[in-house]
Design a protein around this motif. Structure first.
Motif, short mmCIF file in Angstrom:
data_model
loop_
_atom_site.label_atom_id
_atom_site.label_comp_id
_atom_site.label_asym_id
_atom_site.label_seq_id
_atom_site.Cartn_x
_atom_site.Cartn_y
_atom_site.Cartn_z
N ASN A 1 -3.92 -1.68 5.00
CA ASN A 1 -4.67 -2.59 4.15
C ASN A 1 -4.57 -4.03 4.67
O ASN A 1 -3.52 -4.66 4.53
N LEU B 1 0.83 -1.20 0.00
CA LEU B 1 0.00 0.00 0.00
C LEU B 1 0.87 1.26 0.00
O LEU B 1 1.90 1.32 0.68
N ILE C 1 -7.63 -3.62 -2.45
CA ILE C 1 -7.85 -3.37 -1.03
C ILE C 1 -9.03 -4.19 -0.51
O ILE C 1 -9.87 -4.67 -1.27
N TYR D 1 -4.63 6.64 -2.57
CA TYR D 1 -3.92 5.42 -2.21
C TYR D 1 -3.73 4.55 -3.45
O TYR D 1 -4.46 4.66 -4.44
N SER E 1 -2.53 0.38 -4.62
CA SER E 1 -2.19 -0.98 -4.25
C SER E 1 -2.35 -1.87 -5.47
O SER E 1 -3.42 -1.89 -6.09
#
Length: 231
Positions: free
Chosen positions: A137, A36, A66, A60, A62
């Motif tokens: 996360n 993350l 998530i 954010y 990832s």
């Protein structure tokens, strides 16, 4: 308990095991790169006028997605961290129900394009300082990350003097233009000299032919007269 090897040598880690270790390290590095990340933009600060409304950006990222992502904003008040807001985003695209703990704060991210930004209304000098955007996360074994944004509150925005920048840009542009002009002049001069040299060679060849004619050499006009016969 100590293990003793009797009659045989203990196994050693040869090249195959070294290669496996290297591959494992690379995979671990790739996994770390997928962790993350909280992002507050390329310029992590903002200078704003007292009484204005500003947005503190945060998104954010990832690579594996998530699940029940927890995030919050915190304000650093002379070393003491005060929570501004927080929430949990259950899945991608879900708009979170955000808890607000500070006056004149509005959550505007709505989780659109992974956005968790907030808005500060009618800011005062007390609002100036460091704000931290934090995320955790669970889908990535509770990997967490944070990014800091600096809000600077001023009486009025300073007028930036661009004189020096303009002078430098003009000097650099002038130097580039002069260099281009020099290169063009150089190429033109080389072209003219090549043409003159070629013309001189033609003149030399022509002069050589004329001299041969006047001196009566083989191939000249003097050879064209027949030799008189003897009686």
């Amino acid at each position: 308990m100590e293990v003793r090897w009797i009659g045989v040598e203990p196994p050693r880690l040869g090249p195959p095991y070294t290669a496996v270790g290297l591959i494992f390290s690379l995979l671990l590095g790739v996994w770390s790169a997928q962790a993350l990340e909280m992002i507050v933009g390329k310029i992590p600060f903002l200078e704003a006028v007292n009484g204005s409304t500003v947005m503190l950006p945060c998104t954010y990222a990832s690579c594996i997605g998530i699940e029940n992502l927890y995030f919050n904003w915190q304000f650093n008040d002379n070393g003491t961290m005060h929570k501004v807001c927080d929430s949990v985003i259950t899945a991608e695209g879900v708009v979170p129900d955000v808890n607000i703990y500070r006056d004149r704060v509005e959550f505007v991210g709505k989780n659109i394009k992974n956005n968790v930004s907030i808005l500060l209304w009618n800011i005062t000098f007390e609002d100036g300082g460091l704000y931290t955007c934090f995320g955790r996360n669970p889908k990535e074994k509770y990997k967490n990350h944070s990014a800091i944004f600096n809000l600077i509150v001023v009486d009025e925005l300073r007028v930036v003097d661009n004189t020096l920048t303009i002078m430098i840009a003009s000097a650099v542009g002038g130097a580039i233009a002069a260099m281009m002009g020099f290169m063009l002049l150089k190429n033109f001069t080389i072209f003219v000299l090549a043409k003159l040299e070629e013309k001189n060679k033609e003149c030399l060849v022509s002069s050589s032919g004329i001299d041969n004619t006047e001196n009566g050499l083989s191939g000249s006009k003097a050879d064209s007269k027949p030799t008189p016969k003897k009686k």
